[in-house]
Design a protein around this motif. Structure first.
Motif, PDB file in Angstrom:
ATOM      1  N   MET A 216      -4.068  15.047  26.473  1.00 58.19           N
ATOM      2  CA  MET A 216      -3.633  15.264  25.095  1.00 58.19           C
ATOM      3  C   MET A 216      -2.627  14.195  24.699  1.00 58.19           C
ATOM      4  SD  MET A 216      -2.066  18.716  23.455  1.00 58.19           S
ATOM      5  CE  MET A 216      -1.886  18.834  21.705  1.00 58.19           C
ATOM      6  N   LYS A 217      -2.721  13.743  23.464  1.00 63.98           N
ATOM      7  CA  LYS A 217      -1.820  12.714  22.972  1.00 63.98           C
ATOM      8  C   LYS A 217      -0.875  13.333  21.952  1.00 63.98           C
ATOM      9  CE  LYS A 217      -1.853   7.967  21.442  1.00 63.98           C
ATOM     10  NZ  LYS A 217      -2.626   6.771  21.228  1.00 63.98           N
ATOM     11  N   TYR A 218       0.400  12.993  22.039  1.00 66.04           N
ATOM     12  CA  TYR A 218       1.396  13.541  21.130  1.00 66.04           C
ATOM     13  C   TYR A 218       1.888  12.443  20.196  1.00 66.04           C
ATOM     14  CZ  TYR A 218       1.500  17.568  24.252  1.00 66.04           C
ATOM     15  OH  TYR A 218       1.156  18.664  25.000  1.00 66.04           O
ATOM     16  N   ASN A 219       1.904  12.741  18.911  1.00 69.48           N
ATOM     17  CA  ASN A 219       2.375  11.780  17.912  1.00 69.48           C
ATOM     18  C   ASN A 219       3.412  12.434  17.012  1.00 69.48           C
ATOM     19  OD1 ASN A 219       0.569   9.526  18.512  1.00 69.48           O
ATOM     20  ND2 ASN A 219      -1.047  10.896  17.821  1.00 69.48           N
ATOM     21  N   ILE A 220       4.270  11.625  16.447  1.00 72.43           N
ATOM     22  CA  ILE A 220       5.252  12.099  15.480  1.00 72.43           C
ATOM     23  C   ILE A 220       4.648  11.923  14.092  1.00 72.43           C
ATOM     24  CG2 ILE A 220       7.630  11.876  14.660  1.00 72.43           C
ATOM     25  CD1 ILE A 220       7.425  12.564  17.618  1.00 72.43           C
ATOM     26  N   ASP A 221       4.397  13.034  13.413  1.00 75.00           N
ATOM     27  CA  ASP A 221       3.677  12.951  12.140  1.00 75.00           C
ATOM     28  C   ASP A 221       4.504  12.346  11.003  1.00 75.00           C
ATOM     29  OD1 ASP A 221       5.400  15.066  11.907  1.00 75.00           O
ATOM     30  OD2 ASP A 221       3.876  16.572  11.424  1.00 75.00           O
ATOM     31  N   ASP A 222       5.830  12.366  11.114  1.00 73.91           N
ATOM     32  CA  ASP A 222       6.671  11.838  10.028  1.00 73.91           C
ATOM     33  C   ASP A 222       7.387  10.549  10.447  1.00 73.91           C
ATOM     34  OD1 ASP A 222       8.182  13.208  11.897  1.00 73.91           O
ATOM     35  OD2 ASP A 222       9.538  14.101  10.429  1.00 73.91           O
ATOM     36  N   ILE A 223       6.735   9.759  11.299  1.00 76.78           N
ATOM     37  CA  ILE A 223       7.362   8.527  11.805  1.00 76.78           C
ATOM     38  C   ILE A 223       7.713   7.552  10.676  1.00 76.78           C
ATOM     39  CG2 ILE A 223       5.240   7.175  12.268  1.00 76.78           C
ATOM     40  CD1 ILE A 223       8.116   7.463  14.773  1.00 76.78           C
ATOM     41  N   ALA A 224       6.919   7.542   9.594  1.00 79.66           N
ATOM     42  CA  ALA A 224       7.195   6.644   8.463  1.00 79.66           C
ATOM     43  C   ALA A 224       8.519   7.020   7.787  1.00 79.66           C
ATOM     44  CB  ALA A 224       6.053   6.687   7.451  1.00 79.66           C
ATOM     45  N   LYS A 225       8.808   8.299   7.689  1.00 81.47           N
ATOM     46  CA  LYS A 225      10.075   8.753   7.094  1.00 81.47           C
ATOM     47  C   LYS A 225      11.251   8.343   7.974  1.00 81.47           C
ATOM     48  CE  LYS A 225       8.307  12.823   4.684  1.00 81.47           C
ATOM     49  NZ  LYS A 225       8.309  14.294   4.646  1.00 81.47           N
ATOM     50  N   ILE A 226      11.069   8.454   9.280  1.00 80.66           N
ATOM     51  CA  ILE A 226      12.129   8.070  10.216  1.00 80.66           C
ATOM     52  C   ILE A 226      12.381   6.568  10.103  1.00 80.66           C
ATOM     53  CG2 ILE A 226      12.863   8.063  12.635  1.00 80.66           C
ATOM     54  CD1 ILE A 226      10.797  10.390  13.048  1.00 80.66           C
ATOM     55  N   ALA A 227      11.298   5.796  10.016  1.00 88.63           N
ATOM     56  CA  ALA A 227      11.420   4.334   9.859  1.00 88.63           C
ATOM     57  C   ALA A 227      12.154   3.994   8.564  1.00 88.63           C
ATOM     58  CB  ALA A 227      10.037   3.689   9.879  1.00 88.63           C
ATOM     59  N   ALA A 228      11.859   4.721   7.502  1.00 87.61           N
ATOM     60  CA  ALA A 228      12.508   4.473   6.211  1.00 87.61           C
ATOM     61  C   ALA A 228      14.011   4.752   6.309  1.00 87.61           C
ATOM     62  CB  ALA A 228      11.868   5.341   5.132  1.00 87.61           C
ATOM     63  N   ARG A 229      14.370   5.786   7.033  1.00 83.89           N
ATOM     64  CA  ARG A 229      15.794   6.097   7.208  1.00 83.89           C
ATOM     65  C   ARG A 229      16.503   4.990   7.995  1.00 83.89           C
ATOM     66  NH1 ARG A 229      16.654  11.260  10.047  1.00 83.89           N
ATOM     67  NH2 ARG A 229      18.833  10.821   9.607  1.00 83.89           N
ATOM     68  N   LEU A 230      15.829   4.426   8.989  1.00 91.35           N
ATOM     69  CA  LEU A 230      16.419   3.304   9.722  1.00 91.35           C
ATOM     70  C   LEU A 230      16.579   2.091   8.814  1.00 91.35           C
ATOM     71  CD1 LEU A 230      14.653   3.457  13.198  1.00 91.35           C
ATOM     72  CD2 LEU A 230      17.103   3.613  12.792  1.00 91.35           C
ATOM     73  N   THR A 231      15.590   1.868   7.948  1.00 88.66           N
ATOM     74  CA  THR A 231      15.653   0.742   7.003  1.00 88.66           C
ATOM     75  C   THR A 231      16.828   0.917   6.046  1.00 88.66           C
ATOM     76  OG1 THR A 231      13.272   0.431   7.149  1.00 88.66           O
ATOM     77  CG2 THR A 231      14.358  -0.541   5.250  1.00 88.66           C
ATOM     78  N   ASP A 232      17.093   2.158   5.649  1.00 92.33           N
ATOM     79  CA  ASP A 232      18.230   2.429   4.757  1.00 92.33           C
ATOM     80  C   ASP A 232      19.551   2.031   5.401  1.00 92.33           C
ATOM     81  OD1 ASP A 232      16.535   3.415   2.836  1.00 92.33           O
ATOM     82  OD2 ASP A 232      16.915   5.538   3.288  1.00 92.33           O
ATOM     83  N   ILE A 233      19.627   2.182   6.721  1.00 92.21           N
ATOM     84  CA  ILE A 233      20.849   1.803   7.442  1.00 92.21           C
ATOM     85  C   ILE A 233      21.002   0.285   7.444  1.00 92.21           C
ATOM     86  CG2 ILE A 233      22.000   1.845   9.702  1.00 92.21           C
ATOM     87  CD1 ILE A 233      20.472   4.486  10.227  1.00 92.21           C
ATOM     88  N   GLY A 234      19.878  -0.428   7.484  1.00 93.35           N
ATOM     89  CA  GLY A 234      19.910  -1.888   7.465  1.00 93.35           C
ATOM     90  C   GLY A 234      18.642  -2.474   8.052  1.00 93.35           C
ATOM     91  N   THR A 235      18.209  -3.604   7.507  1.00 94.49           N
ATOM     92  CA  THR A 235      17.004  -4.266   8.005  1.00 94.49           C
ATOM     93  C   THR A 235      17.393  -5.474   8.845  1.00 94.49           C
ATOM     94  OG1 THR A 235      16.871  -5.576   5.971  1.00 94.49           O
ATOM     95  CG2 THR A 235      15.608  -3.528   6.040  1.00 94.49           C
ATOM     96  N   GLY A 236      16.467  -5.902   9.681  1.00 98.29           N
ATOM     97  CA  GLY A 236      16.705  -7.083  10.511  1.00 98.29           C
ATOM     98  C   GLY A 236      17.754  -6.867  11.583  1.00 98.29           C
ATOM     99  N   ILE A 237      18.032  -5.609  11.904  1.00 97.49           N
ATOM    100  CA  ILE A 237      19.040  -5.281  12.918  1.00 97.49           C
ATOM    101  C   ILE A 237      18.347  -5.059  14.264  1.00 97.49           C
ATOM    102  CG2 ILE A 237      20.767  -3.577  13.630  1.00 97.49           C
ATOM    103  CD1 ILE A 237      21.205  -2.978  10.641  1.00 97.49           C
ATOM    104  N   LYS A 238      18.920  -5.641  15.308  1.00 92.78           N
ATOM    105  CA  LYS A 238      18.388  -5.415  16.663  1.00 92.78           C
ATOM    106  C   LYS A 238      18.923  -4.078  17.164  1.00 92.78           C
ATOM    107  CE  LYS A 238      20.204  -6.984  20.428  1.00 92.78           C
ATOM    108  NZ  LYS A 238      20.724  -7.598  21.626  1.00 92.78           N
ATOM    109  N   ARG A 239      17.993  -3.165  17.408  1.00 92.59           N
ATOM    110  CA  ARG A 239      18.382  -1.842  17.906  1.00 92.59           C
ATOM    111  C   ARG A 239      17.813  -1.655  19.308  1.00 92.59           C
ATOM    112  NH1 ARG A 239      17.111  -0.656  12.264  1.00 92.59           N
ATOM    113  NH2 ARG A 239      19.064  -0.082  11.241  1.00 92.59           N
TER     114      ARG A 239
END
Length: 198
Positions: free
Chosen positions: A1-24
């Motif tokens: 069975m494979k597990y995926n995060i269905d709202d990964i795009a929302k999580i990515a958007a929240r990271l983008t709000d913190i700042g883009t081009g940042i090495k995390r």
């Protein structure tokens, strides 16, 4: 069975709000119970000025107490608290001045390690796996003493859980670093931090 995060795009958007081009950087520490994951995670946090998150905080809410202490929690619960932790990553990175987050857990199943790998890739986070190892006799002694484990989720059941997880642990397929917690962890962590350019 494979597990995926269905709202990964929302999580990515929240990271983008913190700042883009940042090495995390996300450091995930895997090991059997009692090997010293949390002590190791705290040392990584100290040396990187990163944020250490205790996944047990979410586990206590998601998993019924009798399941946590009587056996290895079923995959559906494990998925829930891993997914909740991934959703929390933007907040954790926002807390870290160095954009480094450290999480320790058994991560004993390859399917869930793959879930973390895929989430990190989609979130543009550098993921580093670190496996903590220790001689079993030393682990047994630590768990019997119960040192620094008064508030641990497995208090009183440590060695029993160690043996259960030892049987269930799937070998690491991911590239990873190894730390022997029976030896001084400070120089070992220092070498890893330097090699990963953290």
């Amino acid at each position: 069975m494979k597990y995926n995060i269905d709202d990964i795009a929302k999580i990515a958007a929240r990271l983008t709000d913190i700042g883009t081009g940042i090495k995390r950087d996300l450091i995930l520490i895997t090991a059997l119970p009692g090997v010293g994951k949390t002590t190791l995670a705290r040392e990584f946090a100290r040396q990187t000025n990163g944020v250490h998150f205790d996944i047990d905080d979410i586990k206590r809410v998601v998993v019924p107490k009798d399941i946590v202490t009587e056996g290895i929690d079923p995959p559906e619960y494990r998925y829930k608290y891993y997914a909740e932790t991934i959703r929390k990553l933007p907040d954790l990175f926002a807390e870290s001045s160095t954009q480094t987050v450290i999480i320790d857990e058994t991560f004993h199943m390859q399917v869930f390690r793959q879930m973390w790998n895929e989430a990190a890739k989609k979130l543009n986070i550098r993921l580093h796996w670190v496996e903590a190892v220790c001689d079993e006799e030393i682990v047994k002694e630590r768990l019997n003493i119960g040192k620094d484990r008064e508030n641990h989720i497995l208090v009183g059941k440590g060695y029993q859980m160690y043996l259960l997880f030892k049987k269930a642990f799937e070998a690491m397929e991911e590239p990873h670093k190894t730390v022997d917690t029976s030896k001084d962890i400070v120089p070992q962590v220092q070498r890893i931090v330097m090699s990963l350019n953290l």
